[in-house]
Design a protein around this motif. Structure first.
Motif, short mmCIF file in Angstrom:
data_model
loop_
_atom_site.label_atom_id
_atom_site.label_comp_id
_atom_site.label_asym_id
_atom_site.label_seq_id
_atom_site.Cartn_x
_atom_site.Cartn_y
_atom_site.Cartn_z
N ILE A 1 -5.17 -0.74 -4.60
CA ILE A 1 -4.02 -1.63 -4.79
C ILE A 1 -3.74 -1.69 -6.28
N ILE B 1 0.84 -1.20 0.00
CA ILE B 1 0.00 0.00 0.00
C ILE B 1 0.88 1.25 0.00
N VAL C 1 -8.86 2.34 -0.25
CA VAL C 1 -7.45 2.19 -0.57
C VAL C 1 -7.37 1.48 -1.92
#
Length: 473
Positions: A285, A273, A283
């Motif tokens: 990736i 990350i 988030v």
């Protein structure tokens, strides 16, 4: 037709094909003469298994035997007779002759030469949709799997290695209690030998690696068990035990386990990350990290962040440089493994997470987290992901919904078979009774209808009491 003899070995004004007399000589044997005095011998025949795409007639194939004077007429005629025999047996001349050429080239080439050539092929930089990477990004794992075969057969001629010797190698891993590694080595060898059979490489003419099925194949733990899932008590032991300053491992390493547990991201995705990829509620990736990049329609994984995940990431960036690029950077100092030296990844190596299941009997001097906390010694980082998936199932979520949270890709966006097979284990984790998922669905329908119809959304009316007649009945 003319019986080919020495009298025909003379230059001609134009290129001529002289066919041998099929009665006295060999049918299909041909001498080709040219104005510059070059004489070549051929064998030609009608291949009834190959039809011309336009005329649908059998294709005439020509196979070069050799050039005079390296080949005499008698020797060339004998070779034409041999080729005619192969055709009569229904064999492909092209395949047979390629095999002979490959065998001639492979003689004397060692396993070490094949191994080094294959690793060079695996590590060769190629352009993918996610950037320039090694042709096989798992090349370090391949190198590791081939280390014992290389030690056994480095100087052996590759074409002389037999299936029996390969099975001896296979059983050496099984005897040590490593059936998964045994099967991995066998698969890797089979792939390498298949690669080595290509005519441009010609290390071998056949693949000696046996294909094992059923009882011949060593049984892996994953084949006979559903996998480890933590109970509620074990989950509490792990969560608060990771906060113990005396618990083995770096704090950032232990936070990787927590983050994987609350997001269901793979630990290999968690360690990669980047700060720039963390938004308020999600988030990202990158495609270069996610396993789904093998799909033509693969995209970056965008995973929602719940409150626990945000708290964990907040603590992560409170440790060390808060402006660093990666949430889990590679540790500075210490002895670097061969993998770390060659891959040069700027973030934490996933293999450093093995401290979770490390045993005190290991040659290294640090006890593992599971043993320190009194948890099952076979606990792996992936078991945390499995535990969270089982919690979601017990909360009433479907296989398809859980699969999407776990980023298991399927073409029809339904549940991937791997979700049910390897993750959803019948182990009760949540003690309280879970509400029927139909209740939530009908409550959502209630809210939607109220919005559509303009009905008030506050307050509920109690059901009227039963009438006296109904109560008496």
């Amino acid at each position: 037709m003319t019986y080919i003899s020495e009298s025909h070995l003379k230059a001609s004004e134009t290129r001529q094909n002289i066919s041998d007399d099929p009665v006295r000589g060999q049918k299909g044997f041909v001498l080709r003469t040219t104005p510059n005095g070059v004489f070549n011998f051929y064998y030609q025949f009608l291949n009834k298994n190959r039809l011309h795409p336009e005329t649908s007639k059998p294709v005439r194939e020509w196979h070069l035997i050799g050039e005079h004077p390296d080949w005499t007429i008698a020797r060339a005629r004998a070779e034409a007779t041999r080729l005619a025999g192969l055709v009569a047996q229904g064999k492909s001349l092209t395949a047979v002759r390629n095999q002979l050429q490959t065998l001639a080239r492979s003689t004397g080439r060692t396993f070490e030469q094949m191994h080094d050539a294959y690793l060079d092929y695996c590590t060769e930089p190629v352009l993918r949709r996610w950037g320039t990477v090694a042709r096989k990004e798992s090349h370090e794992n391949i190198r590791s799997l081939l280390s014992r075969p290389l030690a056994w057969w480095a100087s052996r001629v590759t074409s002389e290695i037999t299936g029996q010797e390969i099975m001896e190698l296979y059983r050496s891993f099984v005897a040590e209690g490593h059936p998964a590694q045994a099967n991995g080595v066998l698969t890797c060898l089979r792939t390498m030998f298949t690669w080595a059979m290509h005519p441009d490489r010609a290390f071998v003419t056949s693949n000696p690696v046996p294909t094992l099925r059923g009882d011949d194949r060593a049984t892996e733990v994953s084949d006979i068990e559903d996998g480890l899932v933590l109970s509620a008590d074990q989950l509490r032991t792990l969560w608060y035990g990771l906060d113990d300053p005396k618990c083995p491992g770096r704090r950032l390493t232990k936070l990787v386990y927590k983050l994987s547990l609350v997001t269901l991201l793979r630990t290999g995705e968690c360690v990669a990350i980047r700060r720039a990829d963390i938004a308020a509620d999600t988030v990202t990736i990158p495609l270069a990290i996610t396993k789904g990049r093998r799909s033509p329609k693969a995209r970056d994984v965008v995973q929602p962040l719940n409150s626990l995940a945000r708290e964990i990431l907040g603590e992560v960036f409170s440790i060390g440089d808060p402006n660093r690029e990666y949430a889990f950077p590679k540790s500075r100092g210490g002895r670097k493994s061969r993998s770390e030296a060659q891959t040069n990844k700027p973030y934490m190596e996933q293999r450093s997470l093995n401290i979770l299941s490390r045993a005190s009997s290991d040659t290294r001097d640090q006890i593992g987290i599971a043993e320190y906390l009194g948890l099952p010694p076979e606990l792996t980082p992936h078991d945390l992901r499995r535990t969270s998936a089982c919690i979601l199932e017990q909360l009433g979520y479907s296989d398809a919904e859980i699969g999407r949270v776990m980023t298991h890709k399927t073409k029809d966006k339904d549940a991937a078979a791997v979700t049910r097979k390897h993750y959803l284990v019948p182990v009760k984790i949540i003690e309280r009774e879970i509400a029927d998922p139909r209740v939530k669905a009908l409550n959502d329908l209630d809210a939607a209808l109220r919005e559509i119809l303009g009905l008030p959304t506050t307050g509920t009316k109690e059901l009227p009491p039963p009438s006296k007649q109904l109560a008496a009945a």
